[in-house]
Design a protein around this motif. Structure first.
Motif, PDB file in Angstrom:
ATOM      1  N   GLU A  24      55.499  53.887  45.033  1.00  0.00           N
ATOM      2  CA  GLU A  24      54.094  53.482  44.925  1.00  0.00           C
ATOM      3  C   GLU A  24      53.670  52.749  46.185  1.00  0.00           C
ATOM      4  OE1 GLU A  24      53.475  52.565  40.177  1.00  0.00           O
ATOM      5  OE2 GLU A  24      53.450  50.904  41.590  1.00  0.00           O
ATOM      6  N   GLY A  25      52.428  52.944  46.540  1.00  0.00           N
ATOM      7  CA  GLY A  25      51.760  52.135  47.545  1.00  0.00           C
ATOM      8  C   GLY A  25      50.673  51.356  46.827  1.00  0.00           C
ATOM      9  N   GLU A  26      50.399  50.142  47.273  1.00  0.00           N
ATOM     10  CA  GLU A  26      49.411  49.306  46.583  1.00  0.00           C
ATOM     11  C   GLU A  26      48.623  48.486  47.588  1.00  0.00           C
ATOM     12  OE1 GLU A  26      50.250  46.787  42.890  1.00  0.00           O
ATOM     13  OE2 GLU A  26      50.298  45.327  44.526  1.00  0.00           O
ATOM     14  N   ILE A  27      47.334  48.404  47.364  1.00  0.00           N
ATOM     15  CA  ILE A  27      46.458  47.494  48.106  1.00  0.00           C
ATOM     16  C   ILE A  27      45.814  46.584  47.075  1.00  0.00           C
ATOM     17  CG2 ILE A  27      44.413  47.262  49.554  1.00  0.00           C
ATOM     18  CD1 ILE A  27      44.986  50.112  50.559  1.00  0.00           C
ATOM     19  N   THR A  28      45.930  45.276  47.290  1.00  0.00           N
ATOM     20  CA  THR A  28      45.343  44.291  46.380  1.00  0.00           C
ATOM     21  C   THR A  28      44.461  43.354  47.185  1.00  0.00           C
ATOM     22  OG1 THR A  28      47.331  44.360  45.022  1.00  0.00           O
ATOM     23  CG2 THR A  28      45.851  42.499  44.675  1.00  0.00           C
ATOM     24  N   ALA A  29      43.313  42.998  46.643  1.00  0.00           N
ATOM     25  CA  ALA A  29      42.409  42.061  47.315  1.00  0.00           C
ATOM     26  C   ALA A  29      41.750  41.161  46.287  1.00  0.00           C
ATOM     27  CB  ALA A  29      41.334  42.814  48.094  1.00  0.00           C
ATOM     28  N   THR A  30      41.535  39.904  46.669  1.00  0.00           N
ATOM     29  CA  THR A  30      40.813  39.000  45.782  1.00  0.00           C
ATOM     30  C   THR A  30      39.355  39.437  45.749  1.00  0.00           C
ATOM     31  OG1 THR A  30      40.549  37.453  47.631  1.00  0.00           O
ATOM     32  CG2 THR A  30      42.321  36.994  46.096  1.00  0.00           C
ATOM     33  N   LEU A  31      38.798  39.473  44.555  1.00  0.00           N
ATOM     34  CA  LEU A  31      37.392  39.817  44.378  1.00  0.00           C
ATOM     35  C   LEU A  31      36.521  38.573  44.385  1.00  0.00           C
ATOM     36  CD1 LEU A  31      37.806  42.528  41.608  1.00  0.00           C
ATOM     37  CD2 LEU A  31      37.574  42.848  44.081  1.00  0.00           C
ATOM     38  N   SER A  32      37.152  37.422  44.104  1.00  0.00           N
ATOM     39  CA  SER A  32      36.459  36.137  44.189  1.00  0.00           C
ATOM     40  C   SER A  32      37.447  35.115  44.719  1.00  0.00           C
ATOM     41  CB  SER A  32      35.942  35.701  42.812  1.00  0.00           C
ATOM     42  OG  SER A  32      37.025  35.472  41.946  1.00  0.00           O
TER      43      SER A  32
END
Length: 138
Positions: A24-32
């Motif tokens: 798996e590849g994953e990109i995570t980012a805070t939305l707030s």
């Protein structure tokens, strides 16, 4: 500090019917931005933290029942974060690092192509995710 994040996973399963190894590849980012008041530290009213992470995982999936599955993953994550302290003087600090990351989760097969997912992932000593989502398999 708690925060709301969004994640996108793309993966490939090497096993049969959702079992066995995969990637798996994953990109995570805070939305707030997460915000934490610091009443015990003079001159510091608020601390904010946001980040984006990029990860690659090896994943193992095992079926527990016809619908329920267990998954474990281990990989490498790059975290691009920013801390901002506001008070008498505003300070911003960037923190970029690469870490070993891992997680455990459960999946539930609603249909053959649609699975629900609940998962805990450890990204850093300060960052742990608990998330829920939907997997589309094709």
């Amino acid at each position: 500090m708690s925060r709301i994040s969004g994640a996108l996973h793309l993966g490939y399963n090497l096993g049969q019917r959702g079992q066995g190894f995969g990637f798996e590849g994953e990109i995570t980012a805070t939305l707030s931005d997460s915000e934490n008041s610091s009443p015990g530290i003079p001159g510091v009213n608020r601390v904010r933290f946001n980040y984006t992470s990029y990860a690659v995982y090896g994943v193992y999936r095992a079926r527990l029942t016809c619908e329920l599955g267990l998954r474990a993953r281990l990989g490498v994550v790059y975290i691009d974060g920013e801390f901002r302290r506001r008070g008498a003087e505003t300070r911003t600090r960037s923190d970029n690092e690469t870490n070993v990351s891992g997680g455990l989760g459960l999946t539930y097969a609603f249909t053959r192509q649609v699975h629900g997912l609940v998962e805990w992932t450890h990204l850093d000593s300060d960052i742990n995710h608990v998330g829920a989502g939907v997997q589309l398999r094709f």
